[in-house]
Motif scaffolding. Structure first.
Motif, PDB file in Angstrom:
ATOM      1  N   PHE A 122       1.093  -0.926   0.053  1.00 38.73           N
ATOM      2  CA  PHE A 122       0.064   0.502  -0.042  1.00 38.73           C
ATOM      3  C   PHE A 122       0.869   1.298  -0.067  1.00 38.73           C
ATOM      4  O   PHE A 122       1.765   1.135   0.095  1.00 38.73           O
ATOM      5  N   TYR A 123       0.478   2.275  -1.036  1.00 41.24           N
ATOM      6  CA  TYR A 123       0.582   3.325  -0.879  1.00 41.24           C
ATOM      7  C   TYR A 123       0.266   4.403  -0.326  1.00 41.24           C
ATOM      8  O   TYR A 123      -1.427   4.772  -0.999  1.00 41.24           O
ATOM      9  N   PHE A 124      -0.070   5.223   0.595  1.00 41.11           N
ATOM     10  CA  PHE A 124      -1.018   5.549   0.954  1.00 41.11           C
ATOM     11  C   PHE A 124      -0.901   7.340   0.237  1.00 41.11           C
ATOM     12  O   PHE A 124       0.685   7.624  -0.007  1.00 41.11           O
ATOM     13  N   GLU A 125      -1.924   7.358  -0.480  1.00 41.62           N
ATOM     14  CA  GLU A 125      -1.663   8.773  -1.339  1.00 41.62           C
ATOM     15  C   GLU A 125      -2.197  10.460  -0.624  1.00 41.62           C
ATOM     16  O   GLU A 125      -2.099  10.191   0.840  1.00 41.62           O
ATOM     17  N   SER A 126      -1.184  11.829  -0.933  1.00 34.98           N
ATOM     18  CA  SER A 126      -1.771  12.359  -0.012  1.00 34.98           C
ATOM     19  C   SER A 126      -1.862  13.519  -0.927  1.00 34.98           C
ATOM     20  O   SER A 126      -1.333  13.704  -2.501  1.00 34.98           O
ATOM     21  N   PHE A 127      -1.603  15.336  -0.863  1.00 33.86           N
ATOM     22  CA  PHE A 127      -1.376  16.390  -1.974  1.00 33.86           C
ATOM     23  C   PHE A 127      -0.140  16.225  -2.458  1.00 33.86           C
ATOM     24  O   PHE A 127      -0.173  16.202  -3.627  1.00 33.86           O
ATOM     25  N   GLU A 128       0.667  16.035  -1.458  1.00 38.42           N
ATOM     26  CA  GLU A 128       2.008  15.749  -1.486  1.00 38.42           C
ATOM     27  C   GLU A 128       2.408  14.723  -2.960  1.00 38.42           C
ATOM     28  O   GLU A 128       3.185  15.215  -3.730  1.00 38.42           O
ATOM     29  N   THR A 129       1.708  13.572  -2.804  1.00 47.31           N
ATOM     30  CA  THR A 129       2.004  12.658  -3.697  1.00 47.31           C
ATOM     31  C   THR A 129       1.616  13.001  -5.378  1.00 47.31           C
ATOM     32  O   THR A 129       2.452  12.956  -6.001  1.00 47.31           O
ATOM     33  N   MET A 130       0.595  13.433  -4.727  1.00 48.88           N
ATOM     34  CA  MET A 130      -0.500  13.339  -6.212  1.00 48.88           C
ATOM     35  C   MET A 130       0.047  15.037  -6.987  1.00 48.88           C
ATOM     36  O   MET A 130      -0.027  14.916  -8.351  1.00 48.88           O
ATOM     37  N   TRP A 131       0.614  16.183  -6.386  1.00 48.95           N
ATOM     38  CA  TRP A 131       1.493  17.002  -6.917  1.00 48.95           C
ATOM     39  C   TRP A 131       2.320  16.655  -8.197  1.00 48.95           C
ATOM     40  O   TRP A 131       2.899  17.077  -8.918  1.00 48.95           O
ATOM     41  N   MET A 132       3.232  15.762  -7.008  1.00 43.80           N
ATOM     42  CA  MET A 132       4.212  15.232  -7.456  1.00 43.80           C
ATOM     43  C   MET A 132       3.763  14.230  -8.763  1.00 43.80           C
ATOM     44  O   MET A 132       4.291  14.196  -9.967  1.00 43.80           O
ATOM     45  N   GLN A 133       3.459  13.371  -9.046  1.00 44.62           N
ATOM     46  CA  GLN A 133       2.566  12.465  -9.678  1.00 44.62           C
ATOM     47  C   GLN A 133       2.379  13.545 -11.086  1.00 44.62           C
ATOM     48  O   GLN A 133       2.732  13.395 -11.724  1.00 44.62           O
ATOM     49  N   VAL A 134       1.214  14.441 -11.082  1.00 50.56           N
ATOM     50  CA  VAL A 134       0.491  15.469 -12.096  1.00 50.56           C
ATOM     51  C   VAL A 134       2.083  16.511 -12.888  1.00 50.56           C
ATOM     52  O   VAL A 134       2.665  15.844 -14.281  1.00 50.56           O
ATOM     53  N   HIS A 135       2.470  16.422 -12.391  1.00 50.19           N
ATOM     54  CA  HIS A 135       4.133  16.885 -12.806  1.00 50.19           C
ATOM     55  C   HIS A 135       5.065  16.268 -13.286  1.00 50.19           C
ATOM     56  O   HIS A 135       5.262  16.456 -14.244  1.00 50.19           O
ATOM     57  N   GLU A 136       5.158  15.610 -12.486  1.00 55.04           N
ATOM     58  CA  GLU A 136       6.463  14.097 -13.797  1.00 55.04           C
ATOM     59  C   GLU A 136       5.315  13.422 -15.075  1.00 55.04           C
ATOM     60  O   GLU A 136       6.269  13.563 -16.215  1.00 55.04           O
ATOM     61  N   MET A 137       3.933  13.767 -14.834  1.00 58.29           N
ATOM     62  CA  MET A 137       3.298  13.131 -16.326  1.00 58.29           C
ATOM     63  C   MET A 137       3.643  14.239 -17.103  1.00 58.29           C
ATOM     64  O   MET A 137       3.347  14.000 -17.588  1.00 58.29           O
ATOM     65  N   LEU A 138       3.107  15.983 -16.908  1.00 60.52           N
ATOM     66  CA  LEU A 138       3.468  16.606 -17.834  1.00 60.52           C
ATOM     67  C   LEU A 138       4.942  16.595 -18.122  1.00 60.52           C
ATOM     68  O   LEU A 138       4.706  17.319 -19.065  1.00 60.52           O
ATOM     69  N   TYR A 139       6.223  16.202 -17.120  1.00 59.89           N
ATOM     70  CA  TYR A 139       6.817  17.115 -17.741  1.00 59.89           C
ATOM     71  C   TYR A 139       7.952  15.441 -18.510  1.00 59.89           C
ATOM     72  O   TYR A 139       8.076  15.535 -19.250  1.00 59.89           O
ATOM     73  N   ILE A 140       7.078  14.085 -18.267  1.00 59.60           N
ATOM     74  CA  ILE A 140       7.387  12.983 -18.833  1.00 59.60           C
ATOM     75  C   ILE A 140       7.057  13.158 -20.587  1.00 59.60           C
ATOM     76  O   ILE A 140       7.762  12.575 -21.704  1.00 59.60           O
ATOM     77  N   GLU A 141       5.435  13.267 -20.122  1.00 61.87           N
ATOM     78  CA  GLU A 141       4.376  13.247 -21.441  1.00 61.87           C
ATOM     79  C   GLU A 141       4.829  15.023 -22.349  1.00 61.87           C
ATOM     80  O   GLU A 141       4.298  14.011 -23.070  1.00 61.87           O
ATOM     81  N   LYS A 142       5.131  15.321 -21.904  1.00 65.98           N
ATOM     82  CA  LYS A 142       5.209  16.894 -22.793  1.00 65.98           C
ATOM     83  C   LYS A 142       3.762  17.104 -23.809  1.00 65.98           C
ATOM     84  O   LYS A 142       4.092  18.238 -24.140  1.00 65.98           O
ATOM     85  N   GLY A 143       2.233  16.994 -22.936  1.00 65.79           N
ATOM     86  CA  GLY A 143       1.480  17.262 -23.680  1.00 65.79           C
ATOM     87  C   GLY A 143       1.374  19.092 -23.015  1.00 65.79           C
ATOM     88  O   GLY A 143       0.073  19.496 -23.475  1.00 65.79           O
ATOM     89  N   GLY A 144       1.563  19.886 -22.514  1.00 66.61           N
ATOM     90  CA  GLY A 144       1.583  20.929 -22.387  1.00 66.61           C
ATOM     91  C   GLY A 144       0.413  21.448 -21.797  1.00 66.61           C
ATOM     92  O   GLY A 144       0.091  20.622 -21.262  1.00 66.61           O
ATOM     93  N   GLU A 145      -0.242  22.873 -21.641  1.00 70.50           N
ATOM     94  CA  GLU A 145      -1.169  22.598 -21.620  1.00 70.50           C
ATOM     95  C   GLU A 145      -2.737  22.219 -21.280  1.00 70.50           C
ATOM     96  O   GLU A 145      -3.480  21.319 -20.223  1.00 70.50           O
ATOM     97  N   GLU A 146      -2.594  21.548 -22.515  1.00 72.98           N
ATOM     98  CA  GLU A 146      -4.071  20.857 -23.420  1.00 72.98           C
ATOM     99  C   GLU A 146      -3.668  19.467 -22.371  1.00 72.98           C
ATOM    100  O   GLU A 146      -4.921  18.785 -22.443  1.00 72.98           O
ATOM    101  N   GLN A 147      -2.986  18.381 -22.161  1.00 75.61           N
ATOM    102  CA  GLN A 147      -2.525  17.362 -21.001  1.00 75.61           C
ATOM    103  C   GLN A 147      -3.202  17.979 -19.325  1.00 75.61           C
ATOM    104  O   GLN A 147      -3.576  17.328 -18.561  1.00 75.61           O
ATOM    105  N   ILE A 148      -3.006  18.926 -18.902  1.00 73.69           N
ATOM    106  CA  ILE A 148      -2.841  19.841 -17.603  1.00 73.69           C
ATOM    107  C   ILE A 148      -4.667  19.260 -16.773  1.00 73.69           C
ATOM    108  O   ILE A 148      -4.767  18.528 -16.234  1.00 73.69           O
ATOM    109  N   ALA A 149      -5.489  19.596 -17.321  1.00 74.71           N
ATOM    110  CA  ALA A 149      -6.784  18.793 -17.256  1.00 74.71           C
ATOM    111  C   ALA A 149      -7.320  17.715 -16.982  1.00 74.71           C
ATOM    112  O   ALA A 149      -7.265  17.235 -16.102  1.00 74.71           O
TER     113      ALA A 149
END
Length: 196
Positions: free
Chosen positions: A46-73
């Motif tokens: 089990f990996y218990f999630e938090s605001f911080e873990t999800m902040w990081m996850q979203v930033h990593e997805m945006l950084y790796i996938e490079k989808g720009g503004e369209e990817q954020i939503a």
């Protein structure tokens, strides 16, 4: 200060700025996650999630996938439900088996495991509620190796869980995987901080 329970576009850094702090952020989040990880039985973690873990996850997805503004939503829609709302704990649990043939065999027998996760403490039992975005057990009864579970608490349960040195058990009642683990005190304390 109120705990943040959702990410907004305003929380998202420009990727050029994120790239400058990425290494330090990844190191800090690794430390944050260490006290939020619990192994249950031989295969489940089990990996218990938090605001911080999800902040990081979203930033990593945006950084790796490079989808720009369209990817954020899309990323916000995908990961906001995994941020605890102040009255719950939220976990990703993974069934981790390196050997592919054995993994397939074990997962084939664990259909519905996401419906059997629970916390037990101070005479209370809290059943996990699987994330409702999609069914993670196939029609053939094969479990996904990645599951998302919410544990809703009442105010009285939050108070009991939050008492220092409360013995908290995390486990499964699945007939093929009825394993349990006692939360280390450091983990219990870290998770208690998720409540509003």
């Amino acid at each position: 200060m109120d705990k943040k329970t959702s990410l907004t576009k305003a929380d998202i850094m420009a990727m050029a700025d994120y790239a400058k702090i990425r290494k330090d952020k990844r190191s800090a989040i690794s430390e944050h996650k260490r006290a939020r990880r619990v192994e249950v039985g031989p295969f489940a973690t089990f990996y218990f999630e938090s605001f911080e873990t999800m902040w990081m996850q979203v930033h990593e997805m945006l950084y790796i996938e490079k989808g720009g503004e369209e990817q954020i939503a899309g990323e916000l829609a995908a990961y906001n439900p995994l941020i605890p709302n102040g009255q719950e704990l939220v976990a990703t649990f993974m069934i981790e088996i390196d050997e592919p043939i054995r993994r397939a065999r074990v997962l084939a027998g664990l259909g519905g495991i996401e419906e059997t996760a629970f916390f037990s403490f101070s005479g209370e039992r809290i059943a996990g509620v699987a994330e409702a975005d999609q069914d993670r057990t196939s029609e053939e009864g094969k479990a996904s190796s990645v599951q998302f579970v919410h544990f809703p608490f009442t105010p009285a349960q939050i108070a009991a869980f939050s008492k220092p040195d409360t013995q908290v058990i995390l486990g499964f009642s699945h007939p093929a995987y009825s394993h349990m683990a006692v939360l280390p005190e450091a983990v219990r304390a870290a998770l208690a901080a998720d409540f509003a």
